[in-house]
Design a protein around this motif. Sequence first.
Motif, mmCIF file in Angstrom:
data_model
loop_
_atom_site.group_PDB
_atom_site.id
_atom_site.type_symbol
_atom_site.label_atom_id
_atom_site.label_comp_id
_atom_site.label_asym_id
_atom_site.label_seq_id
_atom_site.Cartn_x
_atom_site.Cartn_y
_atom_site.Cartn_z
ATOM 1 N N GLY A 208 0.798 -1.215 0.000
ATOM 2 C CA GLY A 208 0.000 0.000 0.000
ATOM 3 C C GLY A 208 0.827 1.260 0.000
ATOM 4 O O GLY A 208 1.907 1.314 0.577
ATOM 5 N N VAL A 209 0.264 2.278 -0.633
ATOM 6 C CA VAL A 209 0.987 3.533 -0.773
ATOM 7 C C VAL A 209 1.131 4.249 0.557
ATOM 8 O O VAL A 209 2.067 5.024 0.750
ATOM 9 N N LEU A 210 0.242 3.948 1.523
ATOM 10 C CA LEU A 210 0.339 4.636 2.807
ATOM 11 C C LEU A 210 1.634 4.308 3.540
ATOM 12 O O LEU A 210 2.088 5.096 4.376
ATOM 13 N N SER A 211 2.231 3.180 3.230
ATOM 14 C CA SER A 211 3.497 2.837 3.859
ATOM 15 C C SER A 211 4.590 3.817 3.473
ATOM 16 O O SER A 211 5.557 4.008 4.206
ATOM 17 N N TYR A 212 4.450 4.415 2.273
ATOM 18 C CA TYR A 212 5.472 5.327 1.795
ATOM 19 C C TYR A 212 5.195 6.777 2.190
ATOM 20 O O TYR A 212 6.115 7.585 2.274
ATOM 21 N N VAL A 213 3.943 7.107 2.404
ATOM 22 C CA VAL A 213 3.615 8.513 2.642
ATOM 23 C C VAL A 213 3.386 8.831 4.101
ATOM 24 O O VAL A 213 3.082 9.961 4.465
ATOM 25 N N SER A 214 3.531 7.846 4.964
ATOM 26 C CA SER A 214 3.312 8.080 6.390
ATOM 27 C C SER A 214 4.315 9.080 6.941
ATOM 28 O O SER A 214 5.496 9.090 6.586
ATOM 29 N N ALA A 215 3.848 9.906 7.859
ATOM 30 C CA ALA A 215 4.721 10.888 8.509
ATOM 31 C C ALA A 215 5.362 10.320 9.774
ATOM 32 O O ALA A 215 6.018 11.054 10.511
ATOM 33 N N THR A 216 5.202 9.018 10.002
ATOM 34 C CA THR A 216 5.754 8.413 11.212
ATOM 35 C C THR A 216 7.256 8.594 11.298
ATOM 36 O O THR A 216 7.808 8.890 12.368
ATOM 37 N N GLY A 217 7.933 8.402 10.183
ATOM 38 C CA GLY A 217 9.387 8.529 10.196
ATOM 39 C C GLY A 217 9.846 9.925 10.566
ATOM 40 O O GLY A 217 10.865 10.098 11.250
ATOM 41 N N VAL A 218 9.105 10.940 10.114
ATOM 42 C CA VAL A 218 9.454 12.324 10.434
ATOM 43 C C VAL A 218 9.315 12.564 11.929
ATOM 44 O O VAL A 218 10.202 13.128 12.584
ATOM 45 N N PHE A 219 8.207 12.117 12.503
ATOM 46 C CA PHE A 219 7.974 12.295 13.929
ATOM 47 C C PHE A 219 9.010 11.538 14.747
ATOM 48 O O PHE A 219 9.521 12.044 15.759
ATOM 49 N N ALA A 220 9.325 10.312 14.339
ATOM 50 C CA ALA A 220 10.294 9.502 15.077
ATOM 51 C C ALA A 220 11.665 10.165 15.092
ATOM 52 O O ALA A 220 12.358 10.182 16.126
ATOM 53 N N SER A 221 12.089 10.711 13.967
ATOM 54 C CA SER A 221 13.395 11.367 13.907
ATOM 55 C C SER A 221 13.455 12.573 14.840
ATOM 56 O O SER A 221 14.451 12.778 15.546
ATOM 57 N N LEU A 222 12.399 13.351 14.862
ATOM 58 C CA LEU A 222 12.345 14.513 15.751
ATOM 59 C C LEU A 222 12.333 14.079 17.213
ATOM 60 O O LEU A 222 13.002 14.685 18.061
ATOM 61 N N LEU A 223 11.594 13.022 17.523
ATOM 62 C CA LEU A 223 11.504 12.533 18.899
ATOM 63 C C LEU A 223 12.855 12.035 19.401
ATOM 64 O O LEU A 223 13.207 12.236 20.575
ATOM 65 N N ILE A 224 13.641 11.404 18.537
ATOM 66 C CA ILE A 224 14.966 10.926 18.943
ATOM 67 C C ILE A 224 15.862 12.099 19.310
ATOM 68 O O ILE A 224 16.585 12.063 20.325
ATOM 69 N N VAL A 225 15.843 13.165 18.521
ATOM 70 C CA VAL A 225 16.664 14.340 18.815
ATOM 71 C C VAL A 225 16.235 14.968 20.136
ATOM 72 O O VAL A 225 17.074 15.345 20.976
ATOM 73 N N LEU A 226 14.928 15.088 20.348
ATOM 74 C CA LEU A 226 14.430 15.678 21.594
ATOM 75 C C LEU A 226 14.799 14.813 22.801
ATOM 76 O O LEU A 226 15.116 15.340 23.880
ATOM 77 N N SER A 227 14.763 13.490 22.635
ATOM 78 C CA SER A 227 15.144 12.594 23.726
ATOM 79 C C SER A 227 16.623 12.747 24.064
ATOM 80 O O SER A 227 17.006 12.724 25.244
ATOM 81 N N LEU A 228 17.449 12.923 23.036
ATOM 82 C CA LEU A 228 18.874 13.132 23.266
ATOM 83 C C LEU A 228 19.108 14.450 24.005
ATOM 84 O O LEU A 228 19.929 14.519 24.936
ATOM 85 N N LEU A 229 18.387 15.483 23.601
ATOM 86 C CA LEU A 229 18.496 16.771 24.279
ATOM 87 C C LEU A 229 18.074 16.659 25.737
ATOM 88 O O LEU A 229 18.722 17.231 26.635
ATOM 89 N N TRP A 230 17.008 15.933 26.001
ATOM 90 C CA TRP A 230 16.539 15.747 27.375
ATOM 91 C C TRP A 230 17.587 15.010 28.204
ATOM 92 O O TRP A 230 17.840 15.373 29.365
ATOM 93 N N ALA A 231 18.188 13.972 27.629
ATOM 94 C CA ALA A 231 19.215 13.215 28.363
ATOM 95 C C ALA A 231 20.395 14.105 28.737
ATOM 96 O O ALA A 231 20.961 13.976 29.836
ATOM 97 N N ALA A 232 20.758 15.004 27.839
ATOM 98 C CA ALA A 232 21.889 15.889 28.122
ATOM 99 C C ALA A 232 21.538 16.966 29.136
ATOM 100 O O ALA A 232 22.317 17.255 30.051
#
Length: 443
Positions: A188-212
């Motif tokens: 399905g095309v929704l697998s390619y157009v999902s914004a999940t990857g964008v949110f996950a990448s941002l969340l990882i950066v924010l988690s790293l900032l919080w840890a620091a």
Amino acid sequence: MAVGKSICPPEYVVPVGYHEPLLERYETTRPEKKEAAADDEGNASFVQTCLNGLNALSGVGLLSVPYALSEGGWLSLALLAAVAAICWYTGVLLQRCMAADPAVIRTYPDIGERAFGRGGRLLVSAFMYAELYLVAIGFLILDGDNLDKLFPDASVSLGPAGTLAGRPLFVVLVAVAVAPTTWLRGLGVLSYVSATGVFASLLIVLSLLWAAAFDGVGFSAPGTVAMRPAGIPTALGLYTFCYCGHAVFPTLYTSMKEKSRFPKMLAICFVLCTLNYGSMAVLGYLMYGGGVESQVTLNLPAARVSSKVAIFTTLINPLSKYALVVTPIATAVEERICGCGATGGSSGPPPQAVSVAVRTVLVVSTVAVALAVPFFAYLMALVGSLLSVGACMLLPCACYVRVFGPPRRAVEAAAILAILAMGSLVVVTGTYSSVVQITNELF
């Protein structure tokens, strides 16, 4: 537009270099056929396409940019920006090639065929499939490493065969978990157009900032340097790997409602992704200095909530994208075996048993390589230096010059020559450096 006189009806222009496989598609690209297909494409808004582009450029390379910065030093951040600018420009070159005949040129391999005939299609396809295969291997290594950090004492007894423990255990378990998802042929095309990857990448950066900032890691790690010339090839390879989304760009262009805004859309995606990658690189390097791991999540204190959020978010992306990465390879193999689909003589999908067997063998092969070469950063640097540079820098320039001829403007000619020179240098030095590093680790 294509140069030269047409020997076909006015609505169809003969591609430069006359390639028979492309002309065979005339029956499916006549105006009445194109009108019938219009409802299925070109409906994505500017914002939707931006989200799709961000998702395509947001990947596991995010975890390695701190390591890349530690390899090259602070000044190598300029290289990250330079690689982003180059990859944006070569993405625009691909769009111009598609605009020459959008009814016929719809994929990256189509661009290769338009430029260099059947050999061009095979070359582009080889780069794409090899890159996807190695990225799938990287997914297994990534999840295996991070699960091993969360559960360091896990092991399973195999009886007389011994015990499977640590990272190899989790690589196998992850493969077992994702194997059934590869058996689905209609993802399905929704697998390619999902914004999940964008949110996950941002969340990882924010988690790293919080840890620091709040979990006691801090921002004053020793071992940072301004420049490490010996590490520049590795850094360049990893930076290029971050922007290896060119195989998806033709799909994004085709899906856009306002195709003339494609360069602007692409520029927004590259700017936002570069800010995200740059933030991650600076944070990780400030936190851990020269001791940063190939995946910065491996440095995080496992007991902290922010660390668990970052690691579990990291695990989701490979699990959700593994099937998407493997499916194009599996489809090509199935078509070759059964002679079906787009490239074969018969119509319809291959038998389910053949499909499951092919995809299972692919999964098993990626597990074998992941266990044999468990060096995430070196493997991704090799992918970036050899395959991503070829697909993102060298091939777009070569195809563009072949389709449209030598650039008439001096600035454009200089830019393309500079990209070809830089890309060739990265291929040689980066590939050599990565192979040496992997060899040293193995032996």
